[in-house]
Design an enzyme around this catalytic site. Structure first.
Site, PDB file in Angstrom:
ATOM      1  N   GLN A   1       0.843  -1.201   0.000  1.00 22.66           N
ATOM      2  CA  GLN A   1       0.000   0.000   0.000  1.00 22.66           C
ATOM      3  C   GLN A   1       0.878   1.251   0.000  1.00 22.66           C
ATOM      4  O   GLN A   1       0.421   2.322   0.401  1.00 22.66           O
ATOM      5  CB  GLN A   1      -0.884   0.017   1.255  1.00 22.66           C
ATOM      6  CG  GLN A   1      -1.925  -1.087   1.328  1.00 22.66           C
ATOM      7  CD  GLN A   1      -3.195  -0.709   0.599  1.00 22.66           C
ATOM      8  OE1 GLN A   1      -3.911   0.183   1.015  1.00 22.66           O
ATOM      9  NE2 GLN A   1      -3.460  -1.356  -0.515  1.00 22.66           N
ATOM     10  N   LYS A  24      -1.776   9.520   1.402  1.00 20.92           N
ATOM     11  CA  LYS A  24      -2.620   9.885   2.545  1.00 20.92           C
ATOM     12  C   LYS A  24      -1.791  10.657   3.584  1.00 20.92           C
ATOM     13  O   LYS A  24      -2.298  11.591   4.215  1.00 20.92           O
ATOM     14  CB  LYS A  24      -3.235   8.629   3.173  1.00 20.92           C
ATOM     15  CG  LYS A  24      -4.298   7.937   2.300  1.00 20.92           C
ATOM     16  CD  LYS A  24      -5.583   8.740   2.209  1.00 20.92           C
ATOM     17  CE  LYS A  24      -6.749   7.916   1.676  1.00 20.92           C
ATOM     18  NZ  LYS A  24      -7.968   8.695   1.440  1.00 20.92           N
ATOM     19  N   PRO A  45       2.288   3.521  -2.197  1.00 20.99           N
ATOM     20  CA  PRO A  45       1.888   4.789  -2.825  1.00 20.99           C
ATOM     21  C   PRO A  45       0.655   5.390  -2.145  1.00 20.99           C
ATOM     22  O   PRO A  45       0.556   6.614  -1.986  1.00 20.99           O
ATOM     23  CB  PRO A  45       1.579   4.383  -4.274  1.00 20.99           C
ATOM     24  CG  PRO A  45       2.394   3.142  -4.487  1.00 20.99           C
ATOM     25  CD  PRO A  45       2.390   2.418  -3.176  1.00 20.99           C
ATOM     26  N   TYR A  46      -0.254   4.543  -1.721  1.00 18.14           N
ATOM     27  CA  TYR A  46      -1.478   5.004  -1.036  1.00 18.14           C
ATOM     28  C   TYR A  46      -1.128   5.585   0.330  1.00 18.14           C
ATOM     29  O   TYR A  46      -1.570   6.687   0.684  1.00 18.14           O
ATOM     30  CB  TYR A  46      -2.416   3.809  -0.903  1.00 18.14           C
ATOM     31  CG  TYR A  46      -3.701   4.041  -0.141  1.00 18.14           C
ATOM     32  CD1 TYR A  46      -4.730   4.806  -0.671  1.00 18.14           C
ATOM     33  CD2 TYR A  46      -3.906   3.450   1.113  1.00 18.14           C
ATOM     34  CE1 TYR A  46      -5.918   4.987   0.023  1.00 18.14           C
ATOM     35  CE2 TYR A  46      -5.088   3.617   1.811  1.00 18.14           C
ATOM     36  CZ  TYR A  46      -6.098   4.393   1.262  1.00 18.14           C
ATOM     37  OH  TYR A  46      -7.269   4.563   1.957  1.00 18.14           O
ATOM     38  N   SER A  47      -0.301   4.859   1.098  1.00 23.76           N
ATOM     39  CA  SER A  47       0.140   5.356   2.407  1.00 23.76           C
ATOM     40  C   SER A  47       0.804   6.721   2.264  1.00 23.76           C
ATOM     41  O   SER A  47       0.541   7.652   3.038  1.00 23.76           O
ATOM     42  CB  SER A  47       1.160   4.405   3.045  1.00 23.76           C
ATOM     43  OG  SER A  47       0.553   3.237   3.518  1.00 23.76           O
TER      44      SER A  47
END
Ligand SMILES: NC(=O)c1ccc[n+]([C@@H]2O[C@H](COP(=O)([O-])OP(=O)(O)OC[C@H]3O[C@@H](n4cnc5c(N)ncnc54)[C@H](OP(=O)(O)O)[C@@H]3O)[C@@H](O)[C@H]2O)c1
Length: 256
Positions: A153, A160, A155-157
């Site tokens: 995760q 965010k 790139p998502y972490s």
């Protein structure tokens, strides 16, 4: 008993999942909802249940990746209802993505889908709320995954985490102008979009329960809200551990 009543509330990412559920909750309070996302038929269906519960509702289909379209949504809400009192910036997406399989473009796309979509609304909303009596509340659906680098995760972490930091700065700067900011950090939520991604989901909660947590955060306006407590405690513990130990635990948790 609804605590948020008679307000104009913009929900970005209201066509499904947490955003749609929050819209249905807030509909009980006799509010005016401005619902936006890209999928118009889904938005129209959510608007139907909002109106059936006694709240007024405006649907504006728009892509949050387009800054002009986002500004136009804010303008449309103000034209219809006179102000935006509360905004929930909920659009976002976190597909499973290992760092040895992504391209540079994939990482940029996830950044845009979770960070640019926030910025594109944040800027016109700050301008609007700064000009209206009483300021306003801007809430963002962040993630517990934004508090540390979660395997598959990444790139998502990262996206965010960037959104949280930007909002943290805005909160300090804009408090004197009456603009408040809340970042909500859910753990795993059983929404349709992530149901088949193959990732393990410890302490997953229902969409309905997540929406109740989000609504409570909109009512109480904490700077940060973390839920459910089990996942929040797990993340806090992992952050407190020495990196080699937390890496080991994360690797174990992330293995299918
Ligand atoms: N589910 C979880 O486990 C979980 C955990 C932590 C945080 N979150 C966060 O919670 C938020 C909501 O996710 P969800 O799980 O409820 O999934 P979801 O059902 O996929 O909801 C995402 C919403 O964002 C909208 N959206 C996505 N890209 C958009 C764009 N470019 N422009 C406008 N709207 C866009 C989608 O609508 P359209 O496709 O119609 O545009 C949809 O309404 C996301 O920010 C996600 O990162 C979810």
């Amino acid at each position: 008993m609804a605590r948020i009543t008679d307000r104009t509330i913009l929900i970005v990412g209201a066509s499904s999942g947490i955003g749609a559920e929050v819209a249905r909750h807030l509909a009980r309070g006799g509010n005016r909802l401005v619902l936006t996302a890209r999928r118009e038929p889904e938005l129209t269906a959510v608007a139907g249940s909002v109106r059936a519960q006694g709240s007024d509702c405006l649907v504006v289909a728009a892509d949050a990746l387009d800054p002009r379209a986002a500004a136009d949504v804010v303008t449309a809400g103000v034209a219809e209802y006179g102000s935006v009192d509360v905004a929930l910036l909920n659009a976002g997406q976190g597909p499973d993505m290992s760092m040895d399989q992504v391209g540079v473009a994939d990482v940029s796309r996830i950044m845009a889908l979770n960070y640019d979509v926030v910025v594109n609304y944040l800027v016109p909303l700050i301008a609007q709320m700064g000009s209206q009596t009483g300021g306003g509340l801007i809430a963002h659906t962040n993630s517990l995954a934004g508090l540390m680098g979660i395997p598959r995760q990444g790139p998502y972490s990262a996206a965010k985490a960037a959104a949280r930091t930007l909002i943290d700065s805005a909160r300090v700067e804009l408090a004197p102008r009456g603009i408040r900011f809340t970042s909500v950090h859910p753990g795993f939520v059983a929404t349709e979009r992530i149901s088949g991604d193959g990732l393990p989901k410890p302490f997953q909660i229902s969409q309905e329960r997540a929406a109740r947590y989000v609504v409570r955060a909109l009512e109480r306006e904490p700077a940060q809200a973390y839920f459910p407590w089990q996942t929040a405690t797990l993340v806090r513990t992992l952050r407190a551990l020495p990196t080699p130990v937390s890496s080991l635990v994360l690797r174990k948790l992330a293995s299918p």
